[in-house]
Write a protein that holds these residues in place. Structure first.
Motif: not given
Length: 288
Positions: A137-142
Motif C-alpha cells: 500500500d505504498t505505491g504512487d496514487i492514481l
C-alpha cells in the motif's frame, strides 16, 4: 484492455465493474477462503463465466511471464483484497495497481475499516495506486474516492461504502483513463501501517465512556467484539447504551431481561442485546 484480477469477494466488485466497462479478463488469482470471514465464491463464478483460468496459490514471476507470453505486455494486473506481496512485475506487464480501502497514505495494512470507526475518522475513502514492490500500500496514487463518515457509521455500512467506492473507481477513472493516470501518478508521502487487529483490539473495556464502547461495537459489527461480564466471556454483536451517574464498578452486570444484559460503564450503562457465549475451548485465546 486485458486484465488479470487478484483478490476475493471483499472487493470483487472491481472485477465485475471492469468487465462491465469492456475490459477483458484473462486470469483470476485468488486464495483459499474460510467461507466465514473471507469468501471468493463470486469472483470464482465470474471467472468461470468468462472461462478464464483460476489460481489459488501466490502469484510468482513465472505466472506473470506466462500471461505476457500469451497476451503480450499490454495488460493490467488489478489487485484488490489480495494478501501476498507481488513482486517482479515491472518490465513484464504494462500496469499493476492495487485498490485499497483507505484514503492513503492513512490506513495502510490488511483491513483498516475497524480502526477508521474506532478512531472517529470524519472522512474515509478508497485509493487506487501503483503496485509497489517494496511494501504493501505504498505505491504512487492514481485516483481516490473520498466520502464523509457519519457518527453512526458501522462496520457493515463502511464496508458497503468502500465496496461501492471501489467500483466507482474501477468503472470510472481506472477503466477510462488508466494510461493518463499512470503518467501523472503522485507519491503518497508519509503514512502509517495499521497491522491486523488482535483479540485485544476487539475487547470492550467498560472502564471507558459509553460512547467509546458503543463505537467499538459498531466498528466490528457482525465480526463481533469480545467482552468479560462478571466471570463470563462473550461475543457481542449489538449493543446500545446511555449515560447516567451510578456507583457500580465498571463491567458489573446490573440488570438482565431475557437475553439482554445491562453492564455498568464509566459514565453510564451498556445494554448488550445480541451476544453469544465464547466456547470453552476458545476462551483462553481471547484477550481481556
Amino acid at each position: 484492455m486485458k486484465f488479470a484480477f487478484a483478490g476475493i469477494d471483499f472487493l470483487g466488485g472491481v472485477f465485475e465493474a471492469l468487465v462491465a466497462s469492456g475490459w477483458q479478463p484473462i486470469k483470476l488469482f485468488s486464495r483459499p477462503c474460510d467461507g466465514i470471514y473471507d469468501q471468493n465464491d463470486a469472483v470464482v463464478a465470474l471467472a468461470r463465466r468468462h472461462r478464464v483460468p483460476i489460481q489459488l496459490s501466490r502469484i510468482r514471476v513465472a505466472d506473470i511471464e506466462a500471461l505476457s507470453a500469451e497476451h503480450g505486455r499490454d495488460w493490467a494486473l488489478v489487485v484488490a483484497g489480495y494478501p501476498w506481496l507481488i513482486t517482479g512485475w515491472p518490465g513484464r506487464v504494462r500496469y499493476a495497481l492495487n485498490i485499497h480501502p483507505s484514503p492513503l497514505p492513512d490506513g495502510r495494512g490488511p483491513y483498516p475499516l475497524f480502526r477508521a470507526i474506532v478512531d472517529s475518522y470524519e472522512s474515509w475513502g478508497v485509493t487506487a495506486h501503483v503496485l509497489a514492490e517494496e511494501g504493501f500500500d505504498t505505491g504512487d496514487i492514481l485516483a481516490q474516492d473520498i466520502f464523509s463518515l457519519s457518527g453512526a457509521e458501522t462496520h457493515e455500512t463502511l464496508l458497503a461504502r468502500c465496496q461501492m467506492a471501489a467500483m466507482r473507481l474501477a468503472r470510472g477513472p481506472i477503466a477510462r483513463d488508466l494510461p493518463a493516470l499512470w503518467r501523472k501518478a503522485e507519491p503518497q508521502g508519509d503514512g502509517a501501517y495499521w497491522p491486523r487487529v488482535t483479540d485485544l483490539d476487539r475487547t470492550l473495556d467498560f472502564r471507558q465512556p459509553v460512547d467509546a464502547i458503543l463505537r467499538r461495537v459498531r466498528a466490528f459489527g457482525a465480526i463481533e467484539t469480545l467482552a468479560r461480564i462478571n466471570d463470563n466471556r462473550v461475543f457481542v454483536q449489538e449493543a446500545h447504551g446511555w449515560t447516567e451517574a451510578h456507583r457500580h464498578a465498571p463491567g458489573t452486570a446490573v440488570h438482565s431481561y431475557r437475553r439482554q444484559i445491562v453492564v455498568a460503564a464509566r459514565d453510564g450503562y451498556v445494554q448488550i442485546t445480541r451476544w453469544s457465549s465464547i466456547p470453552l475451548a476458545d476462551a483462553g485465546k481471547i484477550g481481556r
